[in-house]
Design an enzyme around this catalytic site. Structure first.
Site, PDB file in Angstrom:
ATOM      1  N   ARG B 177      11.678  -5.860 -22.023  1.00 54.69           N
ATOM      2  CA  ARG B 177      10.911  -5.354 -20.893  1.00 54.69           C
ATOM      3  C   ARG B 177      11.781  -4.714 -19.830  1.00 54.69           C
ATOM      4  O   ARG B 177      11.283  -3.914 -19.017  1.00 54.69           O
ATOM      5  CB  ARG B 177      10.066  -6.470 -20.275  1.00 54.69           C
ATOM      6  N   GLU B 325      -4.315  -3.787 -13.129  1.00 56.24           N
ATOM      7  CA  GLU B 325      -3.596  -5.029 -12.866  1.00 56.24           C
ATOM      8  C   GLU B 325      -3.325  -5.242 -11.386  1.00 56.24           C
ATOM      9  O   GLU B 325      -2.776  -4.371 -10.713  1.00 56.24           O
ATOM     10  CB  GLU B 325      -2.238  -5.019 -13.600  1.00 56.24           C
ATOM     11  N   LYS B 331       4.283 -11.806  -8.644  1.00 54.11           N
ATOM     12  CA  LYS B 331       5.577 -11.531  -7.978  1.00 54.11           C
ATOM     13  C   LYS B 331       5.708 -12.379  -6.717  1.00 54.11           C
ATOM     14  O   LYS B 331       6.782 -12.897  -6.422  1.00 54.11           O
ATOM     15  CB  LYS B 331       5.695 -10.056  -7.589  1.00 54.11           C
ATOM     16  N   HIS B 413       6.666 -19.530 -13.936  1.00 49.92           N
ATOM     17  CA  HIS B 413       5.426 -19.684 -14.699  1.00 49.92           C
ATOM     18  C   HIS B 413       5.257 -21.119 -15.209  1.00 49.92           C
ATOM     19  O   HIS B 413       6.214 -21.845 -15.379  1.00 49.92           O
ATOM     20  CB  HIS B 413       5.436 -18.755 -15.915  1.00 49.92           C
TER      21      HIS B 413
HETATM   22 MG   LIG Z   1       2.434  -7.845 -14.436  1.00 52.92          MG
HETATM   23 ZN   LIG Z   2       2.757 -12.358 -15.737  1.00 51.51          ZN
HETATM   24 ZN   LIG Z   3       6.034 -13.747 -13.424  1.00 59.49          ZN
END
Ligand SMILES: [Mg+2]
Ligand SMILES: [Zn+2]
Ligand SMILES: [Zn+2]
Ligand SMILES: [Mg+2]
Ligand SMILES: [Zn+2]
Ligand SMILES: [Zn+2]
Lengths: 456, 456
Positions: B177, B325, B331, B413
């Site tokens: 990514r 999104e 964030k 997360h």
């Molecule tokens: Mg995202």
């Molecule tokens: Zn995410």
């Molecule tokens: Zn994240």
């Protein structure tokens, strides 16, 4: 549990490959017709409410990962057709009528919420809010009491003490949840029978003549009442309760013709399915090959066995209400014990399988399965990601780490909305976003909204 | 947002008294018929997927408490008729085919999951798993690409960099990514165009000729390609993109007849709605009268404005696919910033209101609203209940404390299942327990299951 022999396969790990990982090639059929066919607007004849104390989405996921693998599905809990999110907030004491909000609730106002349809304050059992914890609020009639008044049979079972907050709220009214037995009334002096009150939670549950009462909490019923004899003696003599001590006693009772039953299977809380695995400061306890070990539960029945028996006893032409609680999910989370909590969530799933099997033959039964409030357990990315952590090997064969971070030792409730699921008539009323007080009207049966589909 | 003027009332506090607290006297009508009438098994013509990055049940509840009070309801997010729970796990690199499970996932495999219907490893963008992070996997075709191949219009908008993981997974394929622009390909050497690869994420998005691309990330598009000119020049010259710089530019574009549009409204991520309020070690930041303050977003459009414009541009007889999104929820949670996260969740709700209004006139539109993975935010009972805490005054007028405890600074997360909600044809496929890969087939339109109700 009763279903354990038949449901062993349900707890086998799923295979995880790139192509069928989880439900990657998952379900292919459109569910529209299947869901539509489940919708019934008629009033349910029977209502079964299954509560996992402290069972939030995080705890459900941790237990699923451990028992079935990340792509597995609980045969009961995960199979209900109607699902939604439920808010669980409560109130704080005050002068009213606009009470401050408690964004994190305990098990008393949450259970009071679905039992009575109204919000109340922490520690309060099916009574309204007031200016202080020791000032009684207004008694609110419960779903169980309304079913009973309507000539239906009623049951209330749990794996904690029978007098703990969740079962208490179904069929008693008192200002403080601590007032469990007649010797525990320091915070509820006006509730004393000798002061003209309704008595302790233990006394109220039997005075309400709930047809089936089962759980732990024998020590509360061994306490002397203000009149002298123990609550147990009183229950037998005044209300004809038959007392059950262990799973042999439980197996032996086959009808309610000779009176209501009072199962008291442990002095305090009942023993969870698994031995504890308590999270500790990073890098924590457990590891990549740690698994949960079954506890010795002696002669105690498990939740699905109690549930099956309760249904067998309560089932009658006019209908029944049963609240069944897997209580130790919460208690073990408070102790940062991941194995204890997982085992009791699995037990809840086994109980859901039992009631779904009953529903197949009795489709006029509404089943609701949910928690009472969120809790502390988090599934985290590594062994340093919390105040207390524990690592287990899941059914996938891979390590999963959980954290408890509301305290350095032990753990507490949190305020997230939680999953609610249902099956049967009026089950559609749990979809979307609801509050737990909305369950009250749903369990009583809302006025049917008409003919939603070809099946009705 | 476009709807802000009309929806101000939606963000007013509800009244909290003992009698109408939350939904205590809440909804009274049985929802069976209403739900049945929403069920449609036909294939959707348009599909709109709205993602809140990091939006789990805990974050939804915190934002609702703050914006509307505990008994309030988001006019968009909370109003969708079909709701369920969604698992979000991923894989870890390995020799396969049985890859280890990652119980906590990042935004790349999660977005790849719904985009392609298959699981993959952390950091991976719509490519399969492999032996190591820098070893490319098999490219998996995405929903957006399938819609495009079917002659429909497609859009991809976000409030982060356009090249960040979530929008990247909709329409590009790369092993890491981080490889967002042509100068960012250190971990993806075989992807270089000069090496015969498909190029960076920035290049692939425009090579895919996605009709509407909007977000931040101008700095990625200002990078020089291997061939010399910037990606921006390349996009304009090779693919006819019209570049939009700010909300004035956005307002000025009214059709796609003159080519696709590339809105790049910030050098990096776009500015969240609220200024940060960053949680700190107990007793933490904020307090009983602290409220979130609006940020100065200069000439940047907000998500609902971008969403409304994207729909206006994409709407056509053959249908369209749009992924929108709200990226900064995640964030800001990473930064333990409760206000930033709340504001961007509110923005998501405003965007959902926009698409629901569109659906009213275009009922053959499927709307799905969900997150990508759970996150760290917890609503806790007191200011010592976590590693970092912050307290805010909610719309109820009462204090709410949130905690972030996966680290001492910042946050990460978690692995809980998250809420998924839908409205429109085949929306019933999000009910129950699903995996995020199941969204793939649902968005493509499963074979209709027949005639579920009187409306079909
Ligand atoms: Mg995202
Ligand atoms: Zn995410
Ligand atoms: Zn994240
Ligand atoms: Mg309980
Ligand atoms: Zn509880
Ligand atoms: Zn508790």
């Amino acid at each position: 549990g009763l279903m354990a022999a038949g449901s062993v396969g349900a707890y086998a790990a799923t295979q995880n490959t790139a192509s069928n990982q989880g439900s990657a090639e998952g379900f292919t059929a459109d569910r529209s017709t299947a869901l539509a066919q489940q919708i019934k607007s008629s009033k349910p004849r029977n209502v079964i409410l299954i509560i996992g104390d402290g069972m939030d989405d995080s705890m459900i996921t941790a237990a699923r990962n451990y028992e079935l693998g990340a792509g597995g599905r609980f045969a009961g809990l995960d199979s209900l057709p109607f699902t939604g999110s439920m808010t669980t907030y409560g109130l704080k004491v005050g002068t009213g009528p606009d009470y401050p909000i408690a964004y994190v609730s305990d098990s008393a106002p949450t259970a009071s919420g679905w039992s009575t349809g109204k919000k109340t304050v922490d520690g309060r059992i099916s009574q309204g809010p007031s200016t202080a914890a020791d000032v009684p609020g207004e008694d609110y009639e419960t779903v169980l009491e309304k079913f009973k008044a309507g000539g239906k049979l009623v049951g209330n079972i749990t794996t904690s003490e029978l007098t703990d907050a969740t079962p208490a709220a179904a069929a008693s009214h008192i200002n403080a949840r601590a007032c469990q037995g007649p010797q525990d009334l320091a915070a509820c002096t006006s509730a004393r029978k000798s002061a003209g009150g309704k008595g302790s939670i233990a006394e109220q549950l039997v005075d309400n003549e709930v047809d089936v009462l089962m759980g732990g909490g024998l020590n509360r019923y061994s306490q002397a009442t203000d009149a002298g004899p123990t609550v147990l003696d009183y229950a037998q003599r005044e209300h004809g309760y038959r007392v059950l001590d262990d799973k042999t006693d439980l197996a032996g009772v086959t009808s309610l013709k000779k009176g209501p039953v009072l199962g008291l299977f442990a002095p305090g809380n009942m023993t969870p399915m698994y031995q504890p695995l308590v999270a500790t400061a990073p890098p924590g306890t457990g590891g990549a090959t740690t698994t949960c070990q079954e506890a010795d539960r002696g002669s105690q029945p498990d939740l699905s066995t109690m549930t099956a028996k309760a249904i067998a006893l309560l089932d009658n032409r006019k209908g029944f209400f049963l609240q069944a609680e897997s209580a130790m999910i919460d208690k073990q989370e408070h102790g940062s014990d991941i194995c204890g909590a997982i085992g009791d969530l699995r037990e809840l799933d086994e109980a859901v399988q039992v009631v779904l099997a009953f529903q197949k033959k009795n489709p006029d039964t509404l089943i609701i399965v949910t928690g009472d409030h969120a809790h502390s357990t988090q599934i985290v990315g590594g062994v340093t990601d919390g105040k207390q952590v524990a690592t287990l090997q899941t059914a996938d064969g891979d390590p999963m780490t959980v954290a408890y971070s509301t305290s350095d030792v032990g753990s507490d409730h949190t305020g997230a909305q939680i999953r609610v699921a249902a099956s049967g008539p009026q089950g559609a009323n749990v979809t979307g976003v609801i509050d737990q007080t909305d369950l009250f009207r749903t369990m009583l049966g809302r006025s049917p909204s008409g003919t939603p589909g070809p099946r009705d």
